[in-house]
Write an enzyme that holds these catalytic residues in place. Structure first.
Site, short mmCIF file in Angstrom:
data_model
loop_
_atom_site.label_atom_id
_atom_site.label_comp_id
_atom_site.label_asym_id
_atom_site.label_seq_id
_atom_site.Cartn_x
_atom_site.Cartn_y
_atom_site.Cartn_z
N TYR A 144 -2.76 -3.61 -11.80
CA TYR A 144 -3.01 -5.00 -11.43
C TYR A 144 -4.22 -5.06 -10.50
O TYR A 144 -4.61 -4.05 -9.89
CB TYR A 144 -1.79 -5.65 -10.77
CG TYR A 144 -1.14 -4.87 -9.66
CD1 TYR A 144 -1.64 -4.90 -8.36
CD2 TYR A 144 0.02 -4.15 -9.89
CE1 TYR A 144 -1.01 -4.21 -7.34
CE2 TYR A 144 0.65 -3.45 -8.87
CZ TYR A 144 0.13 -3.49 -7.60
OH TYR A 144 0.76 -2.80 -6.58
N ASP B 35 12.64 1.88 4.70
CA ASP B 35 12.85 3.15 4.03
C ASP B 35 13.72 4.10 4.83
O ASP B 35 14.34 5.00 4.26
CB ASP B 35 11.51 3.83 3.75
CG ASP B 35 10.81 3.26 2.53
OD1 ASP B 35 11.45 2.48 1.79
OD2 ASP B 35 9.64 3.61 2.30
N ARG C 225 -2.16 -2.30 0.31
CA ARG C 225 -1.28 -1.99 1.44
C ARG C 225 -2.04 -2.00 2.76
O ARG C 225 -1.54 -2.47 3.78
CB ARG C 225 -0.62 -0.62 1.20
CG ARG C 225 0.45 -0.25 2.19
CD ARG C 225 1.02 1.11 1.86
NE ARG C 225 1.70 1.13 0.58
CZ ARG C 225 3.01 0.94 0.41
NH1 ARG C 225 3.77 0.72 1.47
NH2 ARG C 225 3.56 0.98 -0.78
#
Length: 389
Positions: free
Chosen positions: A208, A286, A103
């Protein structure tokens, strides 16, 4: 261009806010981004950029930057918690593909592009309240007591958005009975470039690679009765997550036992906002449609929102008309994605017994005959290209 010279204030320098700033700047607007932190930083972990989000980044000229910072995922692999054996391997397409990225790297990429595009980023600007006048003009009241009018406001300010609070009646989110731990671990060898999901009764773990395989992202989810506060910043004892997944394969236990920096947050379900705009203000990401992390779409939906909002505003000189069209174009799709994420959690957490056994038998049969079939039910999500409309 309708946006040429328009002054637009974006609240929040996250993924949605910075993408929106880029979209507005590309259409000639004068954009500033207000960020409450004293630096643009993102202490989160990994995320997945699916094709629907990657197409927007490509349209903004960021494909090369994304590829250079991300690991391209080749598959999603579902594994049984007891032995780690593969239940289903779903191969992923190559163009534009699924990308696994930290991120913080995505934020850095977007912030650099925004500044290059002439976007002004103002740090340390915490907004406490959004105020509307009788004429629907909008002002921002800051934590330091100052107040400032803005000609147009885009709320990309996340889950606890003051812009959403000004638009909608307060909604009461409810605890889903699940908590999630997140962590990033260093690695010395490049693991398989795929997302793996270890599925167990009442819990699952997703992992991952990130940053060229030098790091491993882990999100571990457990069902529990105890309430845990929302937010990404709650530190937790690493041994607590290790104990919660003690029945998982040795490699999983090894990852968790090596963790030193672990965060935990409670998963809450929120309604999609009924009202997305008022006067000269509008919300995205969001702030409009918080989603659980079980479909990896939070960032992708925000990226889509940014493009669609800028396109609607470019096509109309009437802000109310543009905002209304944007909400119509986005509300049903984002609600469907939120519902799909909610459903995924239940599928990962099947209890021991005949239902779980039969479900895994069916998945193993698909693995031999048609491994891409389960992903095809999400064609409506991944195959969408908002830049083409």
């Amino acid at each position: 261009m309708v946006l040429l010279g328009r002054e637009i204030t974006v609240l929040g320098a996250g993924i949605g806010g910075l993408t929106a700033a880029l979209c507005f700047a590309a259409r000639g607007a004068q954009v500033r981004v207000l960020e409450q932190s004293d630096a643009i930083r993102e202490v989160g972990a990994g995320l997945q950029i699916s094709p629907n989000g990657a197409r927007v980044l490509a349209a903004l000229g960021l494909s090369d930057a994304l590829i250079s910072r991300a690991v391209r995922s080749e598959a999603v692999v579902l594994r049984d918690y007891s032995d780690g054996e593969e239940v289903l391997r779903m191969p992923l397409g190559a163009d534009p593909g699924f990308h696994l990225i930290h991120r913080a790297d995505l934020i850095d990429m977007l912030a650099a592009a925004a500044r290059t595009a002439g976007v002004a980023v103002e740090l340390g600007r915490k907004v406490d309240q959004v105020v509307f006048s009788d004429s629907e003009a909008v002002s921002l009241r800051f934590a330091d007591g100052t107040c400032e009018p803005v000609s147009m406001l885009v709320g990309a300010d996340g889950l606890h958005s003051p812009v959403r609070r000004a638009l909608d009646k307060p909604a009461q989110p409810f605890f889903t009975g699940q908590v999630a731990w997140r962590m990033v671990l260093p690695q010395t060898q490049f693991p398989e470039p795929c997302a793996q999901v270890f599925m167990g009764p009442g819990r699952h773990l997703v992992t991952y690679p990130l940053r060229g395989g030098t790091e491993r992202n882990i999100v571990a989810v457990e069902e529990r009765d105890r309430w845990t506060a929302e937010g990404w910043s709650h530190r937790d004892d690493p041994m607590r997550v290790a104990r919660a997944f003690a029945g998982f394969p040795p490699r999983v236990r090894g990852w968790l036992e090596s963790a030193r920096d672990v965060h935990v947050w409670g998963l809450f379900r929120h309604e999609v906002a009924p009202v997305w705009h008022r006067g000269a203000s509008v919300i995205l990401g969001d702030a409009a449609h918080p989603t659980l992390p079980f479909l990896a779409q939070g960032a992708n939906l925000a990226i889509e929102d940014a493009w669609v909002l800028a396109s609607c505003m470019s096509d109309s000189a009437d802000d109310a008309e543009a905002f209304a069209r944007y909400q119509v174009m986005r509300q049903a799709r984002t609600a469907r994605a939120v519902a799909a994420a909610n459903a995924n959690a239940k599928a990962y957490h099947l209890p021991e017994g005949p239902v779980r056994t039969m479900a895994h038998i069916a998945l193993r049969m698909l693995n031999r005959t048609s491994p891409t079939m389960p992903l095809r039910k999400f064609d409506w999500l991944y195959n969408t290209d908002v830049t083409a409309s």
